[in-house]
Design a protein around this motif. Structure first.
Motif: not given
Length: 850
Positions: A560-564, A523-530, A532-537
């Motif tokens: 290298d971390i953008s989402i926790f 869920t975090a990755f899907a929102i983060g990618k939308e 543009d906070i991150c590009k890969t898991q």
């Protein structure tokens, strides 16, 4: 005697207002602030100013009454200007204190409202939960695992368990709820509370000394010594050359008053206070002035996801049960009764049965209201459903447990319902409800459920699992074990529209946006990618993975971390420490009581204004009134603007003051007549040092303010060539003024006219220079004059003052000036503008060839 009606529906607004008028506001009496009279008198609390006043009084007795009166008027006008600045600052800070005062959730006219805690009255029914500061002395009416930190009153650091009956049901103003939730009735307010009796309530706004102000105060002291030394040199040189001792003494004192930037630190405070007011208009309430300086240095913004990066408008989009995912289309879903019970009973929402529309009827956390709206369309149906069972015990949601449990009495049996993070709930389930049958929760079934969670979270759905347990007769550790799994609700919380632009703005400004959430990794990755906070898991890490890293490993990996994801408040503290270990200036958001350590550890601690607890607000430097990530970015931008504006008026004040000192020093060194009389020197100070400098403090940002990297926190205010600009420009102002004076004498003009030419050259060159100070990279030709109307007004007022002194007959006598002819104005304007013109051409060609 307790009025049962008041407990059930709360006080009426009319009755509350009557009691407020009778008993007064629920506030601790404060010491009186600085009075306007004291603020005004403090403007004269300066050794040099007192010398000038005494000297002018003596001058008056010696027959120079016009000069003496005029000098005193100028001194008083300067004092009035300083008073207005300081008084506005004090008022701004008082306003901020009022805005930051705690709020309370109170029952009024049968409805739950959020009001200022000062408006509470005896008899009010209030609702409290973990992290709240208790706003008045109360007795508990009901509670669930309610524990209070009373160390402020007792000195005991251990929490005190409270009950809703007996002697242990009293709670006191100023103490903190550290666990659970409760409903209480106010029995004392204001100075009649226990806290009021000892007058120990702390102020909400902390008037910290600004580090920048401290540095400039120290700098001011050095400049004072230097200016006094130069003024003494000018005075002694004049006396040595045979000029009148008293006149040279007055020249020296007047020059000291004009040259010493005594208002430098004060203007910094004014600029910070004005910046705080502008931030408030953008929904950022700054609690500590030093935070304004630090904001401009921010290199990492760690933000919660829910409600900050997302809209916090929850909607159930999918339900998983009986082995498959069921998509919902907004209508009430009633196919699975046990799921309906789990998500409705295990819920802390309040509701107004009079409201037909369920969205209007529900009051509470958006996640919990979304779960109820998935099964009901109107308040009456919800009320009828809730009346069928009675909650007899609950364990509130906890950010570490990530679960909530309740025991409901349904007829003759007791049933435990649980909701929470899927992985936590699934691990406690031994059985599964499938097509109405309770079966063993096999490994195959578990894997099927986990795959459903993966699919739902990959679609950016926030997943919440439900479970239950029959015959829940105890409330011990075994309550949440051997559960029967029911299903999962998938909730969508769309990103804020403005969040993506704010993230882009961060990247352009050299700031790393970091998302922190308790949600599933997918869920975090899907929102983060939308966003543009991150590009890969690979840029996403979970709390479980975080626990496997020591501090040194985390410090290396964090680059290298953008989402926790799936983190708890304890992880937040480690995240802040790790980013700071990499020499970052970190902003961290938080709302819950457990977020307070991380918020306090951050360089900029940010509390949510809507969902934040009182404990976290007190630990924070700034409060977001709209819980919006874009507001954080706006505050960072405002921090940069304020710092730039401080550099602008420091550049302006010091270069102009240097020019004034050099004007007098150079003529003394070369044995020339005194180019300015004492009253003219004070006129320069009045016309140039006040209004134009303040107007620079509200200068709008340059278009590329968020296109550069954050400055280093320990950067000197004079870094990036500012000191060189001040010295060069100040020297040129002094030299040009002396040249205008000398040429006036060389062309045969009388001394009064030459002095008038010097006065005009000095003032006009400074007023032109104020426009140069608006940018360190762009020329006057590239900056619109009309983007700062305050500056235009300030310069216009100064010019009118100057023209009046040389063309109004009465003022000509007072200031010893003469009307200038066109040829003389040509000389004045040439020497006033030539340096600015050449410098602007240089900057213009430099920027166009870059």
């Amino acid at each position: 005697m307790i009025n049962e009606r008041e407990i059930e529906g709360g006080l009426t607004q009319v009755e509350a207002e009557r009691r407020l008028k009778k008993y007064g506001p629920n506030a601790i009496e404060k010491k009186n602030g600085i009075s306007p009279v004291k603020i005004f008198l403090s403007q004269f609390n300066d050794f040099i100013t007192w010398i000038l006043i005494v000297a002018t009084v003596i001058s008056g007795f010696m027959g120079e009454k016009a000069d003496a009166i005029t000098i005193l008027i100028i001194v008083i006008m300067n004092a009035i200007l300083g008073f207005v600045q300081e008084f506005k600052t004090e008022r701004s800070l008082e306003t901020l204190k009022e805005l930051a005062s705690p709020t309370s959730k109170v029952l009024r006219d049968g409805k739950i409202r959020i009001i200022n805690a000062q408006e509470l009255v005896i008899g009010d029914v209030i609702f409290l939960e973990s992290g709240d500061k208790i706003p008045a002395d109360c007795i508990l009416l009901s509670r669930s695992n309610f524990m209070v930190d009373e160390s402020l009153l007792t000195g005991e650091s251990e929490g005190v368990e409270k009950s809703s009956s007996g002697k242990n049901n009293s709670i006191y103003m100023g103490t903190i709820v550290i666990k659970g939730k409760g409903k209480a009735r106010v029995i004392q307010t204001g100075m009649k509370t226990e806290m009021g009796k000892i007058a120990g309530m702390l102020q909400n706004i902390e008037k910290d000394r600004s580090p920048l102000k401290e540095k400039l105060t120290s700098l001011g002291k050095v400049l004072v010594v230097m200016c006094i030394a130069i003024c003494i040199l000018v005075t002694l040189t004049g006396v040595w050359r045979g000029q009148d001792k008293y006149e040279m003494f007055l020249v020296g004192v007047s020059l000291a008053v004009a040259a010493i930037p005594e208002g430098l630190a004060a203007i910094v405070t004014v600029a910070l206070a004005l910046g705080v007011s502008r931030m408030l208009k953008r929904n950022a309430l700054v609690r500590k002035l030093p935070a304004v300086e630090t904001l401009g240095c921010t290199s990492v913004i760690c933000s919660d996801k829910t409600g900050t990066l997302t809209e916090n408008k929850m909607t159930v989009k999918a339900l998983y049960f009986n082995g498959r995912i069921h998509k919902t289309k907004g209508e009430a879903f009633s196919e699975n009764m046990m799921m309906k019970k789990a998500f409705t009973y295990c819920n802390d929402c309040d509701f107004d049965v009079k409201k037909a529309n369920i969205s209007e009827a529900l009051i509470g956390d958006p996640t919990e209201t979304a779960l109820i709206k998935a099964f009901f369309t109107e308040g009456k149906a919800l009320k009828k459903f809730m009346d069928k069972a009675d909650r007899i015990y609950d364990i509130p949601f906890d950010s570490d447990r990530k679960m909530m449990s309740v025991i409901m009495r349904e007829g003759s049996k007791k049933v435990c319902y649980v909701k929470g993070a899927p992985e936590r709930v699934i691990n406690r389930c031994k059985y599964i409800l499938s097509n109405g049958q309770v079966k063993l929760f096999t490994l195959t079934e578990r894997n099927r459920v986990l795959r459903a969670v993966e699919n739902m979270t990959s679609d950016a759905l926030r997943c919440i699992a439900g479970a239950y347990k029959d015959n829940a007769v105890t409330a011990g550790r075994s309550l949440e074990n051997n559960l029967i799994f029911i299903g999962i609700a998938g909730i969508i919380d769309p990103p804020r529209k403005e969040a993506k632009d704010a993230v882009l703005k961060c990247r352009l400004a050299g700031i790393r946006p970091i998302m922190i959430t308790g949600d599933h990794k997918n869920t975090a990755f899907a929102i983060g990618k939308e966003l543009d906070i991150c590009k890969t898991q690979s840029q996403v890490i979970t709390g479980e993975e975080l626990d496997k890293l020591n501090d040194r490993e985390l410090s290396r990996k964090i680059r290298d971390i953008s989402i926790f994801a799936r983190v708890n408040p304890g992880h937040k503290f480690r995240i802040v420490k790790a980013f700071k270990a990499q020499n970052n200036i970190v902003a961290m958001t938080g709302d819950g009581v457990n977020d307070a350590p991380a918020v306090k550890e951050a360089d900029i601690g940010i509390c949510m204004g809507i969902s934040g607890t009182d404990v976290t607000k007190e630990a924070s430097s700034m409060i977001l009134l709209d819980d919006n990530f874009a507001t954080i970015v706006s505050a960072v931008e405002e921090g940069r603007v304020i710092y730039d504006n401080i550099r602008k008026f420091i550049r302006y004040l010091l270069s102009c003051n240097l020019g004034e000192v050099l004007t007098m020093l150079l003529t003394s060194i070369f044995s020339l007549d005194t180019p300015l009389l004492p009253i003219q020197i004070l006129m320069v100070n009045l016309a140039t040092d006040g209004l134009p400098a303040i107007a620079l403090g509200v200068d709008p940002p340059e278009g590329d303010i968020m296109r550069g990297k954050p400055r280093a926190k320990n950067e000197s205010i004079f870094a990036r060539g500012l000191s060189e600009k001040i010295i060069v420009r100040g020297t040129l102002i002094g030299v040009c003024t002396v040249l205008a004076f000398v040429i006036g004498l060389y062309l045969g003009f009388d001394l009064k006219t030459a002095r008038t030419m010097a006065l005009c050259t000095l003032i006009i060159s400074q007023l032109i220079h104020v426009f140069e100070c608006r940018s360190e990279k762009h020329s006057i030709f590239e900056i619109s004059l009309f983007t700062n109307l305050y500056l235009l007004a300030a310069v216009s007022i100064s010019m009118i003052m100057l023209l009046c002194t040389i063309y109004v007959p009465f003022l000509q006598m007072v200031f010893h000036t003469s009307a200038l002819m066109i040829s003389q104005w040509v000389i004045v304007l040439f020497f006033s503008g030539i340096i600015a013109f050449m410098n602007s051409l240089y900057l213009y060609f430099k920027s166009n060839n870059a």
